[in-house]
Write a protein that holds these residues in place. Structure first.
Motif, PDB file in Angstrom:
ATOM      1  N   GLN A  84       5.971 -13.696  -9.708  1.00 37.81           N
ATOM      2  CA  GLN A  84       5.828 -13.280  -8.314  1.00 37.81           C
ATOM      3  C   GLN A  84       5.548 -11.776  -8.287  1.00 37.81           C
ATOM      4  OE1 GLN A  84       8.723 -15.339  -9.163  1.00 37.81           O
ATOM      5  NE2 GLN A  84       7.253 -16.978  -8.786  1.00 37.81           N
ATOM      6  N   ARG A  85       4.400 -11.407  -7.756  1.00 35.45           N
ATOM      7  CA  ARG A  85       3.988 -10.006  -7.733  1.00 35.45           C
ATOM      8  C   ARG A  85       3.585  -9.612  -6.320  1.00 35.45           C
ATOM      9  NH1 ARG A  85       5.559  -8.079 -12.792  1.00 35.45           N
ATOM     10  NH2 ARG A  85       4.948  -9.603 -14.383  1.00 35.45           N
ATOM     11  N   MET A  91      10.030  -7.389  -1.242  1.00 31.74           N
ATOM     12  CA  MET A  91      10.642  -8.465  -2.023  1.00 31.74           C
ATOM     13  C   MET A  91       9.553  -9.369  -2.579  1.00 31.74           C
ATOM     14  SD  MET A  91      13.657 -11.099  -0.830  1.00 31.74           S
ATOM     15  CE  MET A  91      12.729 -11.641   0.609  1.00 31.74           C
ATOM     16  N   ASN A  92       9.567  -9.547  -3.899  1.00 32.61           N
ATOM     17  CA  ASN A  92       8.545 -10.362  -4.549  1.00 32.61           C
ATOM     18  C   ASN A  92       9.130 -11.610  -5.201  1.00 32.61           C
ATOM     19  OD1 ASN A  92       6.601  -8.448  -3.825  1.00 32.61           O
ATOM     20  ND2 ASN A  92       6.927  -7.271  -5.700  1.00 32.61           N
ATOM     21  N   ALA A  93      10.045 -11.427  -6.134  1.00 29.67           N
ATOM     22  CA  ALA A  93      10.617 -12.546  -6.886  1.00 29.67           C
ATOM     23  C   ALA A  93      11.945 -12.955  -6.260  1.00 29.67           C
ATOM     24  CB  ALA A  93      10.819 -12.155  -8.345  1.00 29.67           C
ATOM     25  N   ILE A  94      12.072 -14.235  -5.894  1.00 28.03           N
ATOM     26  CA  ILE A  94      13.280 -14.746  -5.251  1.00 28.03           C
ATOM     27  C   ILE A  94      13.866 -15.844  -6.123  1.00 28.03           C
ATOM     28  CG2 ILE A  94      14.230 -15.797  -3.155  1.00 28.03           C
ATOM     29  CD1 ILE A  94      11.732 -14.773  -1.679  1.00 28.03           C
ATOM     30  N   TYR A  95      15.195 -15.786  -6.342  1.00 26.62           N
ATOM     31  CA  TYR A  95      15.867 -16.788  -7.144  1.00 26.62           C
ATOM     32  C   TYR A  95      17.220 -17.093  -6.523  1.00 26.62           C
ATOM     33  CZ  TYR A  95      15.990 -12.058  -9.107  1.00 26.62           C
ATOM     34  OH  TYR A  95      15.978 -10.695  -9.257  1.00 26.62           O
ATOM     35  N   TYR A 120       0.784   3.052  -2.389  1.00 26.43           N
ATOM     36  CA  TYR A 120       0.757   1.645  -2.792  1.00 26.43           C
ATOM     37  C   TYR A 120       1.561   1.506  -4.090  1.00 26.43           C
ATOM     38  CZ  TYR A 120      -3.168   1.532   0.478  1.00 26.43           C
ATOM     39  OH  TYR A 120      -3.956   1.651   1.598  1.00 26.43           O
ATOM     40  N   VAL A 121       2.652   0.754  -4.017  1.00 25.47           N
ATOM     41  CA  VAL A 121       3.479   0.502  -5.201  1.00 25.47           C
ATOM     42  C   VAL A 121       3.010  -0.814  -5.814  1.00 25.47           C
ATOM     43  CG1 VAL A 121       5.811   0.497  -6.126  1.00 25.47           C
ATOM     44  CG2 VAL A 121       5.379   1.538  -3.892  1.00 25.47           C
ATOM     45  N   VAL A 122       2.658  -0.754  -7.102  1.00 22.16           N
ATOM     46  CA  VAL A 122       1.971  -1.870  -7.748  1.00 22.16           C
ATOM     47  C   VAL A 122       2.745  -2.328  -8.977  1.00 22.16           C
ATOM     48  CG1 VAL A 122      -0.152  -2.535  -8.946  1.00 22.16           C
ATOM     49  CG2 VAL A 122      -0.269  -1.029  -6.952  1.00 22.16           C
ATOM     50  N   HIS A 123       2.810  -3.653  -9.168  1.00 20.63           N
ATOM     51  CA  HIS A 123       3.299  -4.246 -10.417  1.00 20.63           C
ATOM     52  C   HIS A 123       2.449  -5.482 -10.682  1.00 20.63           C
ATOM     53  CE1 HIS A 123       6.921  -5.782 -13.006  1.00 20.63           C
ATOM     54  NE2 HIS A 123       5.851  -5.469 -13.722  1.00 20.63           N
ATOM     55  N   ARG A 167       2.247  -7.096   0.406  1.00 26.44           N
ATOM     56  CA  ARG A 167       1.198  -8.104   0.242  1.00 26.44           C
ATOM     57  C   ARG A 167       1.481  -8.923  -1.015  1.00 26.44           C
ATOM     58  NH1 ARG A 167      -5.184  -7.372   1.246  1.00 26.44           N
ATOM     59  NH2 ARG A 167      -4.239  -6.222   2.964  1.00 26.44           N
ATOM     60  N   ASP A 168       1.578 -10.220  -0.858  1.00 29.61           N
ATOM     61  CA  ASP A 168       1.812 -11.123  -1.990  1.00 29.61           C
ATOM     62  C   ASP A 168       0.522 -11.273  -2.792  1.00 29.61           C
ATOM     63  OD1 ASP A 168       2.536 -13.084  -3.770  1.00 29.61           O
ATOM     64  OD2 ASP A 168       3.066 -14.584  -2.271  1.00 29.61           O
ATOM     65  N   VAL A 169       0.575 -10.894  -4.074  1.00 34.76           N
ATOM     66  CA  VAL A 169      -0.597 -11.051  -4.943  1.00 34.76           C
ATOM     67  C   VAL A 169      -0.236 -11.904  -6.159  1.00 34.76           C
ATOM     68  CG1 VAL A 169      -1.733  -8.936  -4.182  1.00 34.76           C
ATOM     69  CG2 VAL A 169      -0.130  -8.843  -6.103  1.00 34.76           C
TER      70      VAL A 169
END
Length: 271
Positions: A120-121, A86-90, A138-141, A111-113
């Protein structure tokens, strides 16, 4: 060991025009990859507004599953195992990266980058338990701004160096947003990875020469965005410890209707 992988930015399960739900069609499309491992970006873990609008019977059909998208994609398919970062929370939900795997997922970590508050990535790291040993995925965005992508790439390099030591097999895939292709050489030099489309080719002497020339120059990834008429080279598959047998971008009207990105599918052999 042969393994087939795919990467796909699914645009939160809605079409790029009018934001119509495409979750059911995406599940069928992901099955068409015939992939052992699928790297997904912009996966909706929860969206209360879409669930309220499309979760009930909508025009005679249920278009928004009750389960999180990665769980829905994994259900009743060859991908018996799923992980979500989970990266972006709204207020009405959240989204992030996900991995679907036919192999058991021995461990997972997100890992929060994030480079700033408006994007939020994350990097989702999963260790797969395969018959031939662990494989690190490793799943990357990465972000939309080049300076941020450079910092996020350094974080990715650190993550791989810390968690996949001693040259263990690695697959890094996702939406790099690296349309000017400024990051490939950095990843190759730091991690010993190669991009999928740098590896494929024929078996003639001329093909060998061309491959050697390409390796001295910058990697040229495939065009994947926008899906309807791909021009920008945003999505990548980097590997270490694998030979790339085939790699292709899924083109056509079907893929143009599902997301704004076209997916990449590659067949690998453990080196």
């Amino acid at each position: 060991m042969k393994i087939r992988v795919a990467t796909y930015n699914i645009h939160k399960g809605v079409s790029s025009i009018r934001a119509e739900p495409r979750v059911l069609a995406l599940k069928q499309a992901i099955g068409m990859f015939d992939a052992d491992v699928v790297f997904l970006q912009e996966v909706q873990g929860k969206h209360d507004l879409k669930a309220a609008k499309y979760g009930a019977e909508h025009l005679g059909h249920k278009h928004w599953p009750a389960a999180a998208q990665h769980e829905f994609f994994a259900g009743e398919s060859r991908h018996l195992h799923a992980a979500y970062g989970m990266n972006a929370i709204y207020d009405h939900g959240h989204h992030g990266n996900a991995l679907l795997s036919a192999f058991p997922i021995a461990s997972q970590a997100n890992r929060d980058v994030s480079d700033h508050a408006y994007e939020q990535r994350g990097i989702l790291h999963c260790v797969l338990h395969t018959p031939h040993g662990p494989v690190h995925c490793y799943v990357v965005h990465l972000g939309l701004f080049e300076s941020g992508r450079r910092r996020q790439t350094q974080a990715l390099i650190s993550a791989v160096q810390e968690t996949a030591p001693n040259g263990e097999p690695v697959v890094i895939a996702g939406d790099f947003n690296d349309w000017r292709n400024t990051l490939s050489d950095e990843l190759r030099n730091a991690l010993g990875v190669r991009e999928a489309f740098d590896e494929i080719g024929g078996n003639s002497a001329l093909d060998d020469i061309m491959r050697k020339l390409r390796r001295k120059a910058s990697v040229t990834p495939a065009r994947t965005f926008p899906a309807g008429l791909p021009f920008f080279r945003l999505d990548r598959i980097y590997v270490r410890g694998f030979k790339v047998e085939t790699a292709e971008v899924m083109h056509g009207s079907l893929w143009a209707k599902l997301s704004d990105h076209a997916p990449i599918v590659a067949s690998l052999t453990l080196a």
